[in-house]
Motif scaffolding. Structure first.
Motif, PDB file in Angstrom:
ATOM      1  N   LEU A   1       0.811  -1.219   0.000  1.00 51.26           N
ATOM      2  CA  LEU A   1       0.000   0.000   0.000  1.00 51.26           C
ATOM      3  C   LEU A   1       0.841   1.264   0.000  1.00 51.26           C
ATOM      4  CD1 LEU A   1      -2.947  -1.024   2.363  1.00 51.26           C
ATOM      5  CD2 LEU A   1      -2.666  -1.362  -0.108  1.00 51.26           C
ATOM      6  N   GLY A   2       2.118   1.127   0.339  1.00 54.34           N
ATOM      7  CA  GLY A   2       3.030   2.258   0.247  1.00 54.34           C
ATOM      8  C   GLY A   2       3.308   2.657  -1.189  1.00 54.34           C
ATOM      9  N   HIS A   3       2.891   1.837  -2.138  1.00 54.13           N
ATOM     10  CA  HIS A   3       3.050   2.157  -3.558  1.00 54.13           C
ATOM     11  C   HIS A   3       1.842   2.906  -4.114  1.00 54.13           C
ATOM     12  CE1 HIS A   3       6.895   0.334  -4.419  1.00 54.13           C
ATOM     13  NE2 HIS A   3       6.533  -0.765  -3.779  1.00 54.13           N
ATOM     14  N   LEU A   4       0.862   3.197  -3.259  1.00 54.66           N
ATOM     15  CA  LEU A   4      -0.296   3.997  -3.676  1.00 54.66           C
ATOM     16  C   LEU A   4      -0.235   5.356  -3.006  1.00 54.66           C
ATOM     17  CD1 LEU A   4      -3.210   1.389  -3.355  1.00 54.66           C
ATOM     18  CD2 LEU A   4      -1.903   1.980  -5.400  1.00 54.66           C
ATOM     19  N   ASN A   5      -0.603   6.410  -3.736  1.00 56.72           N
ATOM     20  CA  ASN A   5      -0.731   7.705  -3.072  1.00 56.72           C
ATOM     21  C   ASN A   5      -1.983   7.690  -2.200  1.00 56.72           C
ATOM     22  OD1 ASN A   5      -3.050   8.522  -4.638  1.00 56.72           O
ATOM     23  ND2 ASN A   5      -1.712   9.219  -6.289  1.00 56.72           N
ATOM     24  N   ASP A   6      -2.134   8.677  -1.359  1.00 51.79           N
ATOM     25  CA  ASP A   6      -3.220   8.665  -0.371  1.00 51.79           C
ATOM     26  C   ASP A   6      -4.599   8.566  -1.021  1.00 51.79           C
ATOM     27  OD1 ASP A   6      -1.262   8.906   1.530  1.00 51.79           O
ATOM     28  OD2 ASP A   6      -1.765  10.951   2.132  1.00 51.79           O
ATOM     29  N   ILE A   7      -4.820   9.330  -2.071  1.00 58.25           N
ATOM     30  CA  ILE A   7      -6.130   9.351  -2.723  1.00 58.25           C
ATOM     31  C   ILE A   7      -6.437   7.986  -3.338  1.00 58.25           C
ATOM     32  CG2 ILE A   7      -7.458  10.342  -4.631  1.00 58.25           C
ATOM     33  CD1 ILE A   7      -6.013  12.990  -4.106  1.00 58.25           C
ATOM     34  N   ASP A   8      -5.454   7.408  -4.027  1.00 61.00           N
ATOM     35  CA  ASP A   8      -5.673   6.091  -4.637  1.00 61.00           C
ATOM     36  C   ASP A   8      -5.812   5.003  -3.586  1.00 61.00           C
ATOM     37  OD1 ASP A   8      -5.674   7.077  -7.198  1.00 61.00           O
ATOM     38  OD2 ASP A   8      -3.569   6.614  -7.587  1.00 61.00           O
ATOM     39  N   LEU A   9      -5.115   5.153  -2.459  1.00 61.52           N
ATOM     40  CA  LEU A   9      -5.222   4.163  -1.390  1.00 61.52           C
ATOM     41  C   LEU A   9      -6.621   4.166  -0.789  1.00 61.52           C
ATOM     42  CD1 LEU A   9      -4.297   2.088   0.593  1.00 61.52           C
ATOM     43  CD2 LEU A   9      -3.073   3.867   1.872  1.00 61.52           C
ATOM     44  N   ILE A  10      -7.151   5.341  -0.523  1.00 58.39           N
ATOM     45  CA  ILE A  10      -8.512   5.426   0.015  1.00 58.39           C
ATOM     46  C   ILE A  10      -9.508   4.811  -0.957  1.00 58.39           C
ATOM     47  CG2 ILE A  10     -10.377   7.014   0.667  1.00 58.39           C
ATOM     48  CD1 ILE A  10      -8.095   8.913   1.670  1.00 58.39           C
ATOM     49  N   ALA A  11      -9.373   5.156  -2.234  1.00 58.27           N
ATOM     50  CA  ALA A  11     -10.284   4.616  -3.245  1.00 58.27           C
ATOM     51  C   ALA A  11     -10.167   3.101  -3.348  1.00 58.27           C
ATOM     52  CB  ALA A  11      -9.997   5.267  -4.596  1.00 58.27           C
ATOM     53  N   PHE A  12      -8.939   2.591  -3.274  1.00 53.17           N
ATOM     54  CA  PHE A  12      -8.729   1.142  -3.328  1.00 53.17           C
ATOM     55  C   PHE A  12      -9.387   0.454  -2.142  1.00 53.17           C
ATOM     56  CE2 PHE A  12      -6.029  -2.412  -1.820  1.00 53.17           C
ATOM     57  CZ  PHE A  12      -6.324  -3.328  -2.820  1.00 53.17           C
ATOM     58  N   LEU A  13      -9.222   0.999  -0.950  1.00 49.28           N
ATOM     59  CA  LEU A  13      -9.839   0.400   0.237  1.00 49.28           C
ATOM     60  C   LEU A  13     -11.365   0.429   0.158  1.00 49.28           C
ATOM     61  CD1 LEU A  13      -7.484   1.801   3.030  1.00 49.28           C
ATOM     62  CD2 LEU A  13      -7.630  -0.566   2.223  1.00 49.28           C
ATOM     63  N   VAL A  14     -11.910   1.471  -0.425  1.00 52.87           N
ATOM     64  CA  VAL A  14     -13.364   1.541  -0.608  1.00 52.87           C
ATOM     65  C   VAL A  14     -13.824   0.433  -1.553  1.00 52.87           C
ATOM     66  CG1 VAL A  14     -15.245   2.913  -1.613  1.00 52.87           C
ATOM     67  CG2 VAL A  14     -13.583   3.994  -0.079  1.00 52.87           C
TER      68      VAL A  14
ATOM     69  N   LEU B   1      -1.705   8.915  10.216  1.00 54.51           N
ATOM     70  CA  LEU B   1      -2.182   9.038   8.839  1.00 54.51           C
ATOM     71  C   LEU B   1      -2.891   7.757   8.398  1.00 54.51           C
ATOM     72  CD1 LEU B   1      -2.471  10.492   6.168  1.00 54.51           C
ATOM     73  CD2 LEU B   1      -0.142   9.788   5.574  1.00 54.51           C
ATOM     74  N   MET B   2      -2.379   6.611   8.790  1.00 52.36           N
ATOM     75  CA  MET B   2      -3.061   5.356   8.454  1.00 52.36           C
ATOM     76  C   MET B   2      -4.463   5.327   9.053  1.00 52.36           C
ATOM     77  SD  MET B   2      -1.114   3.637   6.449  1.00 52.36           S
ATOM     78  CE  MET B   2      -1.802   1.982   6.443  1.00 52.36           C
ATOM     79  N   GLN B   3      -4.585   5.795  10.299  1.00 48.39           N
ATOM     80  CA  GLN B   3      -5.899   5.826  10.936  1.00 48.39           C
ATOM     81  C   GLN B   3      -6.849   6.757  10.182  1.00 48.39           C
ATOM     82  OE1 GLN B   3      -6.315   3.586  13.553  1.00 48.39           O
ATOM     83  NE2 GLN B   3      -4.260   3.144  12.811  1.00 48.39           N
ATOM     84  N   LEU B   4      -6.325   7.889   9.729  1.00 47.14           N
ATOM     85  CA  LEU B   4      -7.145   8.842   8.984  1.00 47.14           C
ATOM     86  C   LEU B   4      -7.591   8.253   7.652  1.00 47.14           C
ATOM     87  CD1 LEU B   4      -8.340  11.668   8.624  1.00 47.14           C
ATOM     88  CD2 LEU B   4      -6.128  12.419   7.729  1.00 47.14           C
ATOM     89  N   ILE B   5      -6.690   7.545   6.991  1.00 46.22           N
ATOM     90  CA  ILE B   5      -7.033   6.902   5.715  1.00 46.22           C
ATOM     91  C   ILE B   5      -8.119   5.854   5.919  1.00 46.22           C
ATOM     92  CG2 ILE B   5      -6.125   5.273   3.993  1.00 46.22           C
ATOM     93  CD1 ILE B   5      -3.521   6.967   4.063  1.00 46.22           C
ATOM     94  N   PHE B   6      -8.009   5.057   6.965  1.00 41.10           N
ATOM     95  CA  PHE B   6      -9.050   4.063   7.257  1.00 41.10           C
ATOM     96  C   PHE B   6     -10.395   4.750   7.497  1.00 41.10           C
ATOM     97  CE2 PHE B   6      -5.476   1.341   9.325  1.00 41.10           C
ATOM     98  CZ  PHE B   6      -5.041   0.953   8.068  1.00 41.10           C
ATOM     99  N   LYS B   7     -10.368   5.846   8.226  1.00 42.10           N
ATOM    100  CA  LYS B   7     -11.598   6.585   8.514  1.00 42.10           C
ATOM    101  C   LYS B   7     -12.214   7.142   7.240  1.00 42.10           C
ATOM    102  CE  LYS B   7     -13.391  10.404  11.336  1.00 42.10           C
ATOM    103  NZ  LYS B   7     -13.027  11.475  12.301  1.00 42.10           N
ATOM    104  N   GLU B   8     -11.368   7.687   6.363  1.00 42.62           N
ATOM    105  CA  GLU B   8     -11.857   8.242   5.101  1.00 42.62           C
ATOM    106  C   GLU B   8     -12.472   7.156   4.219  1.00 42.62           C
ATOM    107  OE1 GLU B   8     -11.962  11.476   3.872  1.00 42.62           O
ATOM    108  OE2 GLU B   8     -11.596  11.953   5.974  1.00 42.62           O
ATOM    109  N   ALA B   9     -11.974   5.938   4.348  1.00 46.49           N
ATOM    110  CA  ALA B   9     -12.513   4.813   3.574  1.00 46.49           C
ATOM    111  C   ALA B   9     -13.727   4.181   4.246  1.00 46.49           C
ATOM    112  CB  ALA B   9     -11.431   3.759   3.360  1.00 46.49           C
TER     113      ALA B   9
END
Length: 229
Positions: free
Chosen positions: A130-143, A182-190
């Motif tokens: 997941l470190g190979h994804l930028n934040d926006i793409d990571l959130i979208a991928f998790l969704v 930041l990981m926690q924030l990304i999980f929340k955004e997803a």
């Protein structure tokens, strides 16, 4: 750095990495057994939940040469699908898992930023990718992964976490290590709920601390996810 350069540079790096355990682990083949042992303990805890996920179908994201599929997921799940952008790695994974071919499911040769799961999975395992994804793409991928979970399905994230509060960029393989907050924030955004976390034991002091996170859609009753007594 532009998004295109970020992803292109990573693809070029992995295209030149030997298709071996030592290659995909960046010279740290000696930690593979310790890693799998820690992951098995975490997965066993998830499968001991009161409303545990099933064991019919798992997805290994950033599967590489199939190390995690072979030693962690295939012994547990009826079928395991692999998604990996480096075609050479998938070919090696298919060959390595040959004697267990009846449990090896679909192979998807695509980067996670472009991948949309088409099946329902009991467990989606994402490790050191997941470190190979930028934040926006990571959130979208998790969704997208969240929508692909079966009843009681769980997403597992196992990733490097920085000791600082800053994102740390690796110029060699074009990846980032993120801080815990930041990981926690990304999980929340997803819209994902963290139901379990752990820190991998036994790794060398000269590498990042590695966390394991178990995530479920946060519209589920969190109280249902308690360890069976």
């Amino acid at each position: 750095m532009s998004e295109n350069i970020f992803y292109t540079k990573a693809a070029k790096y992995w295209a030149n990495v030997p298709a071996t355990i030592n290659g995909v682990l960046g010279g740290y083949e000696h930690i593979s057994g310790i890693d799998i042992k820690g992951s098995k303990a975490f997965l066993n805890d998830i499968l001991s939940l009161k409303n545990a996920p099933g064991t019919e179908l798992a997805l290994d994201c950033g599967a590489g040469i199939g190390r995690i599929a072979q030693y962690l997921l295939i012994p547990v799940f009826d079928k395991v699908d692999l998604v990996e952008q480096e075609k050479r790695f998938l070919s090696v994974a298919k060959r390595r898992i040959g004697e267990l071919h009846e449990r090896l499911g679909s192979l998807y040769n695509i980067g996670l930023q472009h991948f949309t799961p088409k099946k329902k999975y009991d467990v989606i395992w994402c490790q050191w990718v997941l470190g190979h994804l930028n934040d926006i793409d990571l959130i979208a991928f998790l969704v997208r992964c969240k929508k692909a979970l079966n009843t009681n399905g769980v997403i597992v994230v196992k990733e490097n976490i920085t000791a600082s509060e800053e994102i740390e960029y690796d110029d060699e393989d074009s990846s980032v290590a993120r801080p815990y907050k930041l990981m926690q924030l990304i999980f929340k955004e997803a819209n994902l709920e963290l139901i379990k976390e752990s820190v991998q034991d036994g790794f060398p002091d000269d590498i990042y601390k590695v966390y394991l996170f178990a995530l479920v859609p946060n519209d589920l009753d969190k109280k249902a996810f308690v360890l069976a007594s």
